[in-house]
Design a protein around this motif. Structure first.
Motif, PDB file in Angstrom:
ATOM      1  N   GLU A 111       0.830  -1.209   0.000  1.00 24.92           N
ATOM      2  CA  GLU A 111       0.000   0.000   0.000  1.00 24.92           C
ATOM      3  C   GLU A 111       0.860   1.252   0.000  1.00 24.92           C
ATOM      4  OE1 GLU A 111      -3.207   0.174  -0.432  1.00 24.92           O
ATOM      5  OE2 GLU A 111      -3.359  -2.008  -0.577  1.00 24.92           O
ATOM      6  N   TYR A 112       1.961   1.211   0.724  1.00 25.97           N
ATOM      7  CA  TYR A 112       2.858   2.381   0.743  1.00 25.97           C
ATOM      8  C   TYR A 112       3.465   2.618  -0.636  1.00 25.97           C
ATOM      9  CZ  TYR A 112       6.709   5.444   2.095  1.00 25.97           C
ATOM     10  OH  TYR A 112       7.592   6.494   2.182  1.00 25.97           O
ATOM     11  N   ILE A 113       3.866   1.545  -1.308  1.00 29.96           N
ATOM     12  CA  ILE A 113       4.442   1.691  -2.649  1.00 29.96           C
ATOM     13  C   ILE A 113       3.406   2.266  -3.612  1.00 29.96           C
ATOM     14  CG2 ILE A 113       5.406   0.427  -4.604  1.00 29.96           C
ATOM     15  CD1 ILE A 113       6.680  -1.502  -2.634  1.00 29.96           C
ATOM     16  N   LYS A 114       2.180   1.796  -3.526  1.00 30.27           N
ATOM     17  CA  LYS A 114       1.140   2.283  -4.436  1.00 30.27           C
ATOM     18  C   LYS A 114       0.810   3.749  -4.195  1.00 30.27           C
ATOM     19  CE  LYS A 114      -1.066  -2.232  -5.040  1.00 30.27           C
ATOM     20  NZ  LYS A 114      -2.307  -3.025  -4.861  1.00 30.27           N
ATOM     21  N   GLN A 115       1.015   4.235  -2.994  1.00 29.55           N
ATOM     22  CA  GLN A 115       0.697   5.626  -2.675  1.00 29.55           C
ATOM     23  C   GLN A 115       1.847   6.579  -2.931  1.00 29.55           C
ATOM     24  OE1 GLN A 115      -0.698   5.734   1.360  1.00 29.55           O
ATOM     25  NE2 GLN A 115      -2.426   4.347   0.970  1.00 29.55           N
ATOM     26  N   ASN A 116       3.086   6.075  -3.000  1.00 29.76           N
ATOM     27  CA  ASN A 116       4.247   6.961  -3.102  1.00 29.76           C
ATOM     28  C   ASN A 116       5.079   6.753  -4.359  1.00 29.76           C
ATOM     29  OD1 ASN A 116       4.526   8.353  -0.209  1.00 29.76           O
ATOM     30  ND2 ASN A 116       3.886   6.235   0.105  1.00 29.76           N
ATOM     31  N   ALA A 117       5.089   5.573  -4.937  1.00 30.60           N
ATOM     32  CA  ALA A 117       5.907   5.314  -6.125  1.00 30.60           C
ATOM     33  C   ALA A 117       5.162   5.752  -7.377  1.00 30.60           C
ATOM     34  CB  ALA A 117       6.267   3.840  -6.209  1.00 30.60           C
ATOM     35  N   ALA A 140       1.687   9.253 -12.648  1.00 27.39           N
ATOM     36  CA  ALA A 140       0.675   8.367 -12.064  1.00 27.39           C
ATOM     37  C   ALA A 140       1.367   7.383 -11.136  1.00 27.39           C
ATOM     38  CB  ALA A 140      -0.081   7.620 -13.161  1.00 27.39           C
ATOM     39  N   HIS A 141       0.676   7.009 -10.071  1.00 24.63           N
ATOM     40  CA  HIS A 141       1.245   6.083  -9.089  1.00 24.63           C
ATOM     41  C   HIS A 141       1.248   4.661  -9.630  1.00 24.63           C
ATOM     42  CE1 HIS A 141       1.636   8.936  -5.781  1.00 24.63           C
ATOM     43  NE2 HIS A 141       0.445   9.432  -6.121  1.00 24.63           N
ATOM     44  N   SER A 142       2.145   3.863  -9.056  1.00 25.20           N
ATOM     45  CA  SER A 142       2.300   2.478  -9.491  1.00 25.20           C
ATOM     46  C   SER A 142       1.263   1.608  -8.781  1.00 25.20           C
ATOM     47  CB  SER A 142       3.716   1.975  -9.181  1.00 25.20           C
ATOM     48  OG  SER A 142       4.682   2.759  -9.849  1.00 25.20           O
ATOM     49  N   HIS A 143       0.259   1.167  -9.518  1.00 24.62           N
ATOM     50  CA  HIS A 143      -0.795   0.326  -8.960  1.00 24.62           C
ATOM     51  C   HIS A 143      -0.801  -1.072  -9.551  1.00 24.62           C
ATOM     52  CE1 HIS A 143      -2.801   3.439  -6.596  1.00 24.62           C
ATOM     53  NE2 HIS A 143      -2.598   4.274  -7.614  1.00 24.62           N
ATOM     54  N   PHE A 144      -0.127  -1.278 -10.668  1.00 28.56           N
ATOM     55  CA  PHE A 144      -0.144  -2.593 -11.313  1.00 28.56           C
ATOM     56  C   PHE A 144       1.058  -3.400 -10.871  1.00 28.56           C
ATOM     57  CE2 PHE A 144       1.153  -5.401 -14.802  1.00 28.56           C
ATOM     58  CZ  PHE A 144       0.011  -6.189 -14.910  1.00 28.56           C
ATOM     59  N   GLU A 145       0.813  -4.631 -10.437  1.00 32.84           N
ATOM     60  CA  GLU A 145       1.870  -5.533  -9.996  1.00 32.84           C
ATOM     61  C   GLU A 145       2.292  -6.445 -11.141  1.00 32.84           C
ATOM     62  OE1 GLU A 145       1.144  -6.159  -5.220  1.00 32.84           O
ATOM     63  OE2 GLU A 145       0.267  -7.584  -6.645  1.00 32.84           O
ATOM     64  N   CYS A 146       3.590  -6.497 -11.349  1.00 34.41           N
ATOM     65  CA  CYS A 146       4.112  -7.400 -12.364  1.00 34.41           C
ATOM     66  C   CYS A 146       3.859  -8.840 -11.924  1.00 34.41           C
ATOM     67  CB  CYS A 146       5.603  -7.155 -12.565  1.00 34.41           C
ATOM     68  SG  CYS A 146       6.430  -8.356 -13.643  1.00 34.41           S
ATOM     69  N   PRO A 147       3.272  -9.672 -12.765  1.00 27.40           N
ATOM     70  CA  PRO A 147       3.010 -11.061 -12.358  1.00 27.40           C
ATOM     71  C   PRO A 147       4.281 -11.886 -12.175  1.00 27.40           C
ATOM     72  CG  PRO A 147       2.481 -10.746 -14.673  1.00 27.40           C
ATOM     73  CD  PRO A 147       2.777  -9.391 -14.128  1.00 27.40           C
ATOM     74  N   PRO A 152       4.414  -3.797  -7.174  1.00 23.69           N
ATOM     75  CA  PRO A 152       3.802  -2.724  -7.965  1.00 23.69           C
ATOM     76  C   PRO A 152       4.872  -1.868  -8.643  1.00 23.69           C
ATOM     77  CG  PRO A 152       2.840  -2.828  -5.763  1.00 23.69           C
ATOM     78  CD  PRO A 152       4.049  -3.716  -5.750  1.00 23.69           C
ATOM     79  N   VAL A 153       4.859  -1.857  -9.972  1.00 23.40           N
ATOM     80  CA  VAL A 153       5.907  -1.160 -10.708  1.00 23.40           C
ATOM     81  C   VAL A 153       5.360  -0.170 -11.736  1.00 23.40           C
ATOM     82  CG1 VAL A 153       7.753  -2.863 -10.408  1.00 23.40           C
ATOM     83  CG2 VAL A 153       6.056  -3.201 -12.186  1.00 23.40           C
ATOM     84  N   TYR A 154       4.162  -0.393 -12.257  1.00 20.06           N
ATOM     85  CA  TYR A 154       3.610   0.483 -13.287  1.00 20.06           C
ATOM     86  C   TYR A 154       2.180   0.863 -12.909  1.00 20.06           C
ATOM     87  CZ  TYR A 154       7.577  -0.552 -16.326  1.00 20.06           C
ATOM     88  OH  TYR A 154       8.844  -0.653 -16.848  1.00 20.06           O
ATOM     89  N   CYS A 155       1.702   1.889 -13.582  1.00 21.23           N
ATOM     90  CA  CYS A 155       0.355   2.382 -13.282  1.00 21.23           C
ATOM     91  C   CYS A 155      -0.725   1.520 -13.910  1.00 21.23           C
ATOM     92  CB  CYS A 155       0.205   3.836 -13.741  1.00 21.23           C
ATOM     93  SG  CYS A 155       0.369   4.061 -15.543  1.00 21.23           S
ATOM     94  N   SER A 156      -0.421   0.829 -14.986  1.00 21.52           N
ATOM     95  CA  SER A 156      -1.419   0.015 -15.675  1.00 21.52           C
ATOM     96  C   SER A 156      -0.713  -1.140 -16.384  1.00 21.52           C
ATOM     97  CB  SER A 156      -2.211   0.856 -16.685  1.00 21.52           C
ATOM     98  OG  SER A 156      -1.358   1.368 -17.694  1.00 21.52           O
ATOM     99  N   GLU A 157      -1.505  -2.101 -16.792  1.00 22.50           N
ATOM    100  CA  GLU A 157      -0.953  -3.243 -17.503  1.00 22.50           C
ATOM    101  C   GLU A 157      -0.441  -2.845 -18.878  1.00 22.50           C
ATOM    102  OE1 GLU A 157      -2.280  -7.793 -18.836  1.00 22.50           O
ATOM    103  OE2 GLU A 157      -3.725  -6.407 -17.918  1.00 22.50           O
ATOM    104  N   GLY A 158      -1.083  -1.851 -19.494  1.00 24.74           N
ATOM    105  CA  GLY A 158      -0.627  -1.407 -20.800  1.00 24.74           C
ATOM    106  C   GLY A 158       0.767  -0.811 -20.755  1.00 24.74           C
ATOM    107  N   HIS A 159       1.051   0.031 -19.763  1.00 30.36           N
ATOM    108  CA  HIS A 159       2.389   0.612 -19.638  1.00 30.36           C
ATOM    109  C   HIS A 159       3.410  -0.457 -19.268  1.00 30.36           C
ATOM    110  CE1 HIS A 159       1.433   5.199 -19.165  1.00 30.36           C
ATOM    111  NE2 HIS A 159       1.088   4.693 -20.337  1.00 30.36           N
ATOM    112  N   GLN A 470       9.900   4.023  -2.554  1.00 27.02           N
ATOM    113  CA  GLN A 470       9.419   5.183  -3.300  1.00 27.02           C
ATOM    114  C   GLN A 470       9.767   5.108  -4.779  1.00 27.02           C
ATOM    115  OE1 GLN A 470      10.836   8.713  -1.348  1.00 27.02           O
ATOM    116  NE2 GLN A 470       9.607   8.365   0.488  1.00 27.02           N
ATOM    117  N   ASP A 471      10.589   4.141  -5.154  1.00 25.58           N
ATOM    118  CA  ASP A 471      10.929   3.907  -6.554  1.00 25.58           C
ATOM    119  C   ASP A 471      11.323   2.446  -6.701  1.00 25.58           C
ATOM    120  OD1 ASP A 471      11.620   3.964  -9.184  1.00 25.58           O
ATOM    121  OD2 ASP A 471      13.354   5.293  -8.964  1.00 25.58           O
TER     122      ASP A 471
END
Length: 498
Positions: A111-117, A140-147, A152-159, A470-471
């Motif tokens: 949750e911290y990563i999604k709010q700050n990264a 945009a914050h990183s909400h998508f987790e790489c499978p 959480p590294v990217y904001c969406s699966e497309g990116h 944070q990154d």
């Protein structure tokens, strides 16, 4: 018991008691295998129940007269029970996404990563104000987790798919970080943290690398790479200091020669004091009193996590020099972090003007003192002076000398460190971090310092990689780089007049 049990349960208990084995056997069975249902615990497997006795008034796995669990109890059992968390994190199954992790601390970290990264996709790298709809997107914050790595590294699966080649460079390392973090929360027994005690004076420690050091120091055999990463994460702090000050240092001229001529001059006084001197008949009576060398003071400035390490870790530095006196001094405003059990801090009195916390029960040869203050404030009061260039040493673990957020805290301290002419050891998270510190010192104090140890990779760096919350794409390891410097000495030479 009859006042708290229903009629049907009493009948079942009576019939089970008649048809079952003796009482001693019943007690042994119940102790060997504790089963919650009252019917099963008294054993009626060999005698089928009649239809009147086996009416389904009993909930599965629970007696009809047993108290019902409250919602709070059910939530505790399902969320924190060992049947849910521990079997999910076995040595062969340590990979879990941060969001769906069995460990609550890792879920909070997600949750911290999604709010700050922020998403590292090039579309978010905005350098000017947008003037058209085709301009880069706002951050945009990183909400998508790489499978593949579960972080959480990217904001969406497309990116994530669009920038997959760049992420692939560190995806394996991120997955290793994921598994190492879950390993710490798995609840297994960490045999690698069972450190050895003092050893015989005749044994020589080989400090060529981690393997030879652990072997000659008689550590328990570590055959797993993950266990090796866990143990070096903490031992890197005392071993980094010991590898430079020891007479068999791997950085001496006899090995790779990273010590400069000035470094040989500056370090030549400390090593003879650290190895055990020849036995001279010393004992505890008056006749056995002998003059000892003064303690070697190691000032650890900007102390943070290293000050909260278990004292068994720092004692490994003492065991390398059995008869030497060591005094570790942690200094910094964050030197009491993660040590909440020791609060409140001692009052500042005339006898203890800076509120030092003294630990002097560490084997009789080591002493640790912690000050929650800045070094330049204490040095102005001449609290530690005078300094001895051959008995004192400064250690800076990841100081961030050139970091924009922390460089201002060192502007007043650095000139005072150079004035002492004492060796200054410095580490960095990465090569770029170390080079940034060297560049900053060169700009602030050009021509006023000598390099004692050429910059390079630390032989005893941590083998475990760490993640910047944070990154997530910024990965580093503890004490990756190592270099040393001190204030320039000006030697005067006398010339006879002709």
């Amino acid at each position: 018991m009859a006042g708290y049990t229903c009629v049907q349960c009493l009948q079942v208990l009576r019939q089970g008691a008649r048809a079952s084995a003796p009482q001693s056997r019943l007690l042994s069975l119940t102790r060997r295998r504790a089963m919650p249902p009252l019917i099963r615990s008294f054993g009626t497997q060999n005698k089928p129940l009649s239809p009147n006795e086996a009416k389904p008034k009993h909930v599965h796995g629970q007696s009809c007269c047993a108290p019902k669990a409250t919602p709070a109890q059910r939530s505790v059992h399902t969320e924190t029970g060992p049947s849910i968390i521990r079997p999910a994190m076995r040595p062969t199954n340590l990979f879990h996404s941060f969001t769906n992790s069995p460990a609550q601390d890792i879920r909070r970290r997600a949750e911290y990563i999604k709010q700050n990264a922020f998403c590292p996709h090039p579309d978010h790298q905005q350098t000017r104000a947008p003037i058209s709809p085709n301009d880069p997107e706002p951050p945009a914050h990183s909400h998508f987790e790489c499978p593949d790595c579960g972080i959480p590294v990217y904001c969406s699966e497309g990116h994530w798919m669009d920038d997959f080649e760049a992420h692939l460079e560190i995806c394996d390392t991120l997955r290793q970080i994921n598994e190492d973090d879950h390993d710490l929360h798995s609840g297994r027994f960490f045999h690698e943290f069972d450190y050895p005690g003092p050893q015989d004076d005749n044994f020589v420690i080989n400090m060529s690398n981690w393997d030879t050091y652990l072997y000659t120091r008689e550590f328990s055999a570590i055959n797993d790479d993950r266990s090796m990463r866990q143990v070096t994460r903490m031992l890197t702090y005392p071993q980094t200091i010991g590898s430079v000050l020891h007479e068999l240092s791997p950085y001496s001229v006899r090995s790779n020669g990273r010590l400069t001529p000035e470094g040989l001059k500056s370090m030549s006084g400390i090593p003879p004091l650290l190895p055990p001197p020849p036995k001279s008949g010393e004992s505890t009576d008056m006749k056995g009193l002998r003059v000892k060398a003064p303690p070697v003071r190691i000032f650890i400035l900007g102390a943070r996590a290293e000050s909260s390490l278990p004292r068994d870790v720092w004692l490994q530095l003492q065991y390398m020099y059995p008869r030497a006196l060591l005094h570790l001094i942690f200094i910094g405003p964050e030197s009491m972090a993660n040590r909440d059990a020791e609060f409140p801090l001692p009052e500042r009195t005339p006898e203890n003007p800076f509120g030092g916390i003294v630990e002097d029960r560490l084997g009789g040869q080591m002493k640790i003192t912690t000050y929650v203050d800045y070094f330049h404030t204490m040095n102005k009061a001449q609290y530690f002076g005078p300094f001895d260039p051959y008995l004192d040493c400064f250690m800076l673990f990841h100081p961030g000398l050139g970091h924009p957020a922390s460089s201002h805290e060192w502007e007043e301290t650095l000139p005072q460190l150079l004035e002492t002419k004492v060796p200054i050891l410095c580490t960095g998270y990465t090569q770029w971090d170390m080079e940034r510190d060297i560049k900053w010192v060169g700009e602030k104090c050009a021509g006023e310092f000598d390099v004692l140890l050429e910059p390079g990779e630390n032989i005893f760096r941590s083998l475990r990689w760490d993640l910047n919350d944070q990154d997530p794409h910024d990965i580093s390891c503890g004490n990756w780089g190592l270099w040393a410097f001190r204030g320039k000495r000006y030697e005067a030479s006398f010339v006879k007049d002709e």
